[in-house]
Scaffold this motif. Structure first.
Motif, short mmCIF file in Angstrom:
data_model
loop_
_atom_site.label_atom_id
_atom_site.label_comp_id
_atom_site.label_asym_id
_atom_site.label_seq_id
_atom_site.Cartn_x
_atom_site.Cartn_y
_atom_site.Cartn_z
N GLY A 1 0.81 -1.22 0.00
CA GLY A 1 0.00 0.00 0.00
C GLY A 1 0.84 1.27 0.00
O GLY A 1 0.47 2.28 -0.60
N VAL A 2 1.99 1.21 0.68
CA VAL A 2 2.89 2.37 0.69
C VAL A 2 3.49 2.55 -0.70
O VAL A 2 3.56 3.67 -1.22
CB VAL A 2 4.00 2.19 1.75
N ARG A 3 3.92 1.44 -1.31
CA ARG A 3 4.49 1.53 -2.66
C ARG A 3 3.45 2.01 -3.66
O ARG A 3 3.76 2.77 -4.58
CB ARG A 3 5.06 0.18 -3.09
N MET A 4 2.22 1.59 -3.50
CA MET A 4 1.14 2.04 -4.38
C MET A 4 1.07 3.56 -4.39
O MET A 4 1.03 4.20 -5.46
CB MET A 4 -0.20 1.46 -3.92
N SER A 5 1.06 4.17 -3.22
CA SER A 5 0.99 5.64 -3.14
C SER A 5 2.28 6.27 -3.64
O SER A 5 2.27 7.34 -4.27
CB SER A 5 0.72 6.08 -1.69
N ALA A 6 3.41 5.61 -3.37
CA ALA A 6 4.70 6.15 -3.82
C ALA A 6 4.76 6.24 -5.34
O ALA A 6 5.28 7.22 -5.89
CB ALA A 6 5.83 5.27 -3.31
N PHE A 7 4.20 5.25 -6.03
CA PHE A 7 4.26 5.27 -7.50
C PHE A 7 3.27 6.27 -8.09
O PHE A 7 3.51 6.81 -9.17
CB PHE A 7 4.03 3.87 -8.05
N ALA A 8 2.17 6.52 -7.40
CA ALA A 8 1.28 7.61 -7.83
C ALA A 8 2.03 8.93 -7.77
O ALA A 8 1.95 9.77 -8.68
CB ALA A 8 0.03 7.65 -6.96
N LEU A 9 2.80 9.12 -6.68
CA LEU A 9 3.60 10.33 -6.54
C LEU A 9 4.70 10.37 -7.58
O LEU A 9 4.94 11.42 -8.21
CB LEU A 9 4.20 10.39 -5.13
N LEU A 10 5.35 9.24 -7.82
CA LEU A 10 6.43 9.20 -8.82
C LEU A 10 5.92 9.61 -10.19
O LEU A 10 6.56 10.39 -10.91
CB LEU A 10 7.02 7.79 -8.88
N GLY A 11 4.75 9.10 -10.58
CA GLY A 11 4.20 9.45 -11.88
C GLY A 11 3.91 10.93 -12.01
O GLY A 11 4.19 11.56 -13.03
N ASP A 12 3.36 11.52 -10.93
CA ASP A 12 3.06 12.96 -10.98
C ASP A 12 4.33 13.80 -10.94
O ASP A 12 4.39 14.87 -11.55
CB ASP A 12 2.12 13.33 -9.83
N LEU A 13 5.35 13.33 -10.24
CA LEU A 13 6.63 14.05 -10.25
C LEU A 13 7.23 14.01 -11.65
O LEU A 13 7.79 15.01 -12.12
CB LEU A 13 7.59 13.42 -9.24
N HIS B 1 -0.81 -7.75 -6.50
CA HIS B 1 -1.21 -6.53 -5.80
C HIS B 1 -1.71 -5.54 -6.85
O HIS B 1 -0.95 -4.67 -7.30
CB HIS B 1 -0.03 -5.95 -5.01
N PRO B 2 -2.96 -5.67 -7.27
CA PRO B 2 -3.47 -4.94 -8.45
C PRO B 2 -3.30 -3.43 -8.39
O PRO B 2 -2.88 -2.82 -9.39
CB PRO B 2 -4.96 -5.33 -8.49
N ALA B 3 -3.64 -2.80 -7.26
CA ALA B 3 -3.56 -1.34 -7.20
C ALA B 3 -2.11 -0.87 -7.31
O ALA B 3 -1.82 0.10 -8.04
CB ALA B 3 -4.19 -0.84 -5.90
N MET B 4 -1.21 -1.53 -6.61
CA MET B 4 0.20 -1.19 -6.70
C MET B 4 0.71 -1.42 -8.12
O MET B 4 1.45 -0.61 -8.68
CB MET B 4 1.01 -2.02 -5.70
N CYS B 5 0.32 -2.54 -8.70
CA CYS B 5 0.73 -2.89 -10.06
C CYS B 5 0.29 -1.82 -11.06
O CYS B 5 1.09 -1.36 -11.88
CB CYS B 5 0.13 -4.25 -10.42
N ASN B 6 -0.96 -1.42 -10.98
CA ASN B 6 -1.48 -0.40 -11.89
C ASN B 6 -0.73 0.91 -11.76
O ASN B 6 -0.36 1.55 -12.75
CB ASN B 6 -2.97 -0.19 -11.63
N ASN B 7 -0.48 1.33 -10.51
CA ASN B 7 0.23 2.59 -10.30
C ASN B 7 1.67 2.52 -10.79
O ASN B 7 2.20 3.49 -11.34
CB ASN B 7 0.20 2.97 -8.82
N ALA B 8 2.31 1.36 -10.59
CA ALA B 8 3.68 1.21 -11.06
C ALA B 8 3.75 1.27 -12.58
O ALA B 8 4.63 1.93 -13.15
CB ALA B 8 4.26 -0.11 -10.54
#
Length: 363
Positions: A116-128, A155-162
């Motif tokens: 779940g932490v990585r999921m949010s981290a990759f959302a941030l990475l994409g926006d950065l 881990h579908p949500a994390m996968c999608n964000n990555a």
């Protein structure tokens, strides 16, 4: 801020940070008077929670509930990035306490052991990557490695964000393939199963992940747009799956990027249409079906769209260059099909045949 300082694990913080995150996006630059205090509160929450968790005797006992404050804090920072846009760089650099450590914090949450932490981290990475790329340039090799290794269908949500984040990095790279070259093969190996539908769970059962095929199709296109040779040699393995994924993309810009990369990859390896393991007619039909998706009404889709009153929409005028590329591609496919084209055309529904004639000049 007082609550976060006193107890970063206070559950009342979660809804407050979620509310602030939404406010920053809506308010945009109008949120600037409170931006620094909000940023430093979020960063201190991540720092405090990380230190406390690190001192736990058994990390196996740590669950997502305990890392919820970190997740919400990362989401809040992402909201600031979205709201402030390019000004987010100045905000981070203006923080004497957290500016210098921001890249390390981003790296730490991107490799966190809780998905779940990585999921949010990759959302941030994409926006950065979209809005503040200078903040990730130095750490990009490690961040890309973490994102690609997190393309995990379990881990579908994390996968999608990555997948999405890597695609945004590809967009930022433009035609500079250097940053992606060391990672292209591993990224391709992760994307292909998502496109061809053979991602499996631990028991060997096929996984069905909502949204992942179109997300993977977009990122594959963005990767190919940087360098078609990253994708072209293996194209026959996943061409049909890529077409299927592209046909499901709803966002016009993402659809554009997927098709642009597809055309470039097919140009780089035109023989791939003969190495899919399927009949040539089926391959061409799949490509045609994907192209038709550009013209399906965005509102209500009539049940008799293919054979009733003509309701196909025009190709978006802002993407005329891509339209010209698709026209040329379809004409080349018609030439390569030879006599088979008459059979393909004979099976086209009435309105698809009209679309192909009027928009793509196929008659």
């Amino acid at each position: 801020n007082d609550i976060a300082t006193e107890n970063p694990f206070d559950r009342s913080l979660l809804s407050l940070m979620e509310c602030l995150g939404s406010s920053t996006v809506v308010c945009g630059l109008n949120f600037q008077p409170w931006a620094m205090e909000t940023f430093e509160m979020a960063m201190s929450t991540i720092e405090a929670c990380t230190i406390i968790i690190a001192h736990e005797d058994d990390l196996a006992d740590i669950d997502e509930d305990m890392t919820d404050p970190i997740i919400c804090a990362v989401d809040l920072i992402d909201g600031l990035c979205e709201g402030l846009g390019g000004n987010f760089v100045a905000l981070v650099n203006g923080s004497a306490r957290f500016g210098p450590t921001f890249p390390n914090v981003l790296q730490n949450v991107a490799e966190h052991f809780i998905p779940g932490v990585r999921m949010s981290a990759f959302a941030l990475l994409g926006d950065l990557a979209r809005l503040a790329p200078t903040l990730i340039e130095a750490g990009l090799p490690k961040l890309l490695s973490e994102a690609i290794s997190s393309i995990d269908p379990m881990h579908p949500a994390m996968c999608n964000n990555a997948v999405w984040a890597v695609g945004e990095v590809c967009v930022r790279c433009g035609e500079n393939s250097g940053p992606l070259t060391p990672h292209a093969a591993s990224l391709l190996a992760c994307l292909i199963p998502l496109l061809v539908g053979n991602a499996l769970d631990v028991d060997g059962n096929e996984l069905s992940l909502p949204g992942i095929a179109e997300n993977a199709a977009t990122t594959m296109g963005r990767l190919a747009s940087v360098n078609a040779n990253f994708v072209a040699p293996e194209l026959g393995r996943f061409l049909l799956g890529w077409c299927d994924g592209m046909s499901k993309i709803s966002n016009p810009q993402e659809r554009h990027d997927a098709f642009q990369g597809f055309v470039m990859a097919l140009r780089a390896n035109p023989h791939s249409i003969q190495s899919t393991g399927s009949e040539l007619g089926e391959v061409i039909t799949s490509i045609l079906f994907a192209v038709v998706s550009w013209h399906i009404p965005t509102s209500e889709i009539p049940s008799n769209l293919l054979s009733g009153p003509y309701r196909f929409e025009p190709f978006p005028s802002e993407f005329n260059e891509l339209l010209a590329s698709l026209r040329q591609l379809l004409h080349d496919l018609k030439s390569s099909a030879g006599e088979m084209w008459n059979q393909i055309e004979g099976q086209m529904p009435t309105n698809v045949k009209r679309l192909m004639q009027e928009v793509y000049g196929l008659s």
